[in-house]
Design a protein around this motif. Structure first.
Motif, PDB file in Angstrom:
ATOM      1  N   LEU A  28       0.818  -1.196  -0.017  1.00 17.92           N
ATOM      2  CA  LEU A  28       0.171  -0.120   0.241  1.00 17.92           C
ATOM      3  C   LEU A  28       0.932   1.346   0.007  1.00 17.92           C
ATOM      4  O   LEU A  28       1.876   1.253   0.896  1.00 17.92           O
ATOM      5  CB  LEU A  28      -0.804   0.041   1.186  1.00 17.92           C
ATOM      6  N   ASP A  29       0.525   2.258  -0.789  1.00 12.74           N
ATOM      7  CA  ASP A  29       0.994   3.488  -0.775  1.00 12.74           C
ATOM      8  C   ASP A  29       0.210   4.539   0.073  1.00 12.74           C
ATOM      9  O   ASP A  29      -1.022   4.094   0.442  1.00 12.74           O
ATOM     10  CB  ASP A  29       1.262   4.049  -2.244  1.00 12.74           C
ATOM     11  N   GLU A  30       0.713   5.730   0.506  1.00 15.00           N
ATOM     12  CA  GLU A  30      -0.343   6.303   1.228  1.00 15.00           C
ATOM     13  C   GLU A  30      -1.433   7.041   0.567  1.00 15.00           C
ATOM     14  O   GLU A  30      -2.348   7.642   1.169  1.00 15.00           O
ATOM     15  CB  GLU A  30       0.733   7.466   1.836  1.00 15.00           C
ATOM     16  N   ASP A  31      -1.310   6.861  -0.741  1.00 18.37           N
ATOM     17  CA  ASP A  31      -2.656   7.471  -1.258  1.00 18.37           C
ATOM     18  C   ASP A  31      -3.663   6.137  -1.783  1.00 18.37           C
ATOM     19  O   ASP A  31      -4.473   6.659  -2.802  1.00 18.37           O
ATOM     20  CB  ASP A  31      -2.418   8.271  -2.656  1.00 18.37           C
ATOM     21  N   GLU A  32      -3.446   5.057  -1.392  1.00 25.16           N
ATOM     22  CA  GLU A  32      -4.139   3.983  -1.656  1.00 25.16           C
ATOM     23  C   GLU A  32      -4.920   3.388  -0.393  1.00 25.16           C
ATOM     24  O   GLU A  32      -4.509   3.996   0.723  1.00 25.16           O
ATOM     25  CB  GLU A  32      -3.432   2.807  -2.110  1.00 25.16           C
ATOM     26  N   GLY A  33      -5.777   2.588  -0.600  1.00 22.62           N
ATOM     27  CA  GLY A  33      -6.608   2.032   0.518  1.00 22.62           C
ATOM     28  C   GLY A  33      -7.380   0.834  -0.071  1.00 22.62           C
ATOM     29  O   GLY A  33      -7.528   0.534  -1.015  1.00 22.62           O
ATOM     30  N   LEU A  34      -7.535   0.114   0.940  1.00 21.05           N
ATOM     31  CA  LEU A  34      -8.428  -1.412   1.079  1.00 21.05           C
ATOM     32  C   LEU A  34      -9.738  -1.110   1.648  1.00 21.05           C
ATOM     33  O   LEU A  34      -9.815  -0.780   2.622  1.00 21.05           O
ATOM     34  CB  LEU A  34      -7.765  -2.507   1.562  1.00 21.05           C
ATOM     35  N   LEU A 103     -14.217 -13.971  -0.026  1.00 15.98           N
ATOM     36  CA  LEU A 103     -13.715 -12.342  -0.045  1.00 15.98           C
ATOM     37  C   LEU A 103     -14.383 -11.536  -0.890  1.00 15.98           C
ATOM     38  O   LEU A 103     -14.657 -11.883  -2.101  1.00 15.98           O
ATOM     39  CB  LEU A 103     -12.213 -12.576  -0.455  1.00 15.98           C
ATOM     40  N   ARG A 104     -14.759 -10.179  -0.348  1.00 13.55           N
ATOM     41  CA  ARG A 104     -15.155  -9.363  -1.146  1.00 13.55           C
ATOM     42  C   ARG A 104     -14.309  -8.035  -0.637  1.00 13.55           C
ATOM     43  O   ARG A 104     -14.584  -7.266   0.156  1.00 13.55           O
ATOM     44  CB  ARG A 104     -16.642  -8.958  -1.064  1.00 13.55           C
ATOM     45  N   ALA A 105     -13.372  -7.419  -1.569  1.00 12.97           N
ATOM     46  CA  ALA A 105     -12.614  -6.570  -1.209  1.00 12.97           C
ATOM     47  C   ALA A 105     -12.227  -5.681  -2.476  1.00 12.97           C
ATOM     48  O   ALA A 105     -12.157  -6.364  -3.621  1.00 12.97           O
ATOM     49  CB  ALA A 105     -11.450  -7.160  -0.593  1.00 12.97           C
ATOM     50  N   TRP A 106     -11.717  -4.364  -2.377  1.00 11.43           N
ATOM     51  CA  TRP A 106     -11.361  -3.278  -3.143  1.00 11.43           C
ATOM     52  C   TRP A 106     -10.477  -2.705  -2.989  1.00 11.43           C
ATOM     53  O   TRP A 106      -9.928  -2.149  -1.703  1.00 11.43           O
ATOM     54  CB  TRP A 106     -12.359  -2.502  -3.733  1.00 11.43           C
ATOM     55  N   LEU A 107      -9.292  -2.446  -3.913  1.00  9.35           N
ATOM     56  CA  LEU A 107      -8.275  -1.568  -3.710  1.00  9.35           C
ATOM     57  C   LEU A 107      -8.599  -0.153  -4.386  1.00  9.35           C
ATOM     58  O   LEU A 107      -9.263  -0.341  -5.501  1.00  9.35           O
ATOM     59  CB  LEU A 107      -6.922  -1.982  -4.521  1.00  9.35           C
ATOM     60  N   TYR A 108      -8.531   0.962  -3.646  1.00 11.47           N
ATOM     61  CA  TYR A 108      -8.785   2.163  -4.168  1.00 11.47           C
ATOM     62  C   TYR A 108      -7.727   3.286  -4.094  1.00 11.47           C
ATOM     63  O   TYR A 108      -6.834   2.991  -3.607  1.00 11.47           O
ATOM     64  CB  TYR A 108     -10.093   2.803  -3.655  1.00 11.47           C
TER      65      TYR A 108
END
Length: 108
Positions: A28-34, A103-108
């Motif tokens: 993860l970068d600081e401008d990303e999230g899960l 699993l139901r997950a997303w990277l944003y």
């Protein structure tokens, strides 16, 4: 702002398996999230899990997952809880039992 444009700026990528979720979380970068659908017993509908990374630490937010009556879609509710972890191994150990299966997950 036009909603179609907003969606293209903040696109989410679906994550379909735990090994991929693990890899994305480690990188993860600081401008990303899960965003992950949870299986947290005392949160509405299992809750949502949000994971971010900032200044070398993981930040985890657990909150209710409520169904909006008008749109009939799930949205973020209240009942926020915040947790902080220095090491990936600690955050992964904390999250594994809280993640909904399948699993139901997303990277944003």
């Amino acid at each position: 702002m036009d909603m179609k444009r907003l969606r293209s700026i903040y696109a989410e990528r679906r994550i379909r398996d735990l090994p991929l979720l693990r890899r994305f979380m480690q990188a993860l970068d600081e401008d990303e999230g899960l965003r992950i659908e949870g299986n947290v017993p005392d949160l509405a509908n299992g809750g949502y899990i949000f994971v971010g990374f900032y200044r070398g630490s993981y930040c985890v937010n657990l909150c209710d997952r409520i169904r909006d009556r008008q749109s009939q879609k799930y949205t973020v509710g209240s009942n926020d809880r915040w947790f902080y972890f220095e090491k990936f191994s600690d955050v992964w150990k904390f999250l594994r039992p809280l993640i909904r299966k399948p699993l139901r997950a997303w990277l944003y």
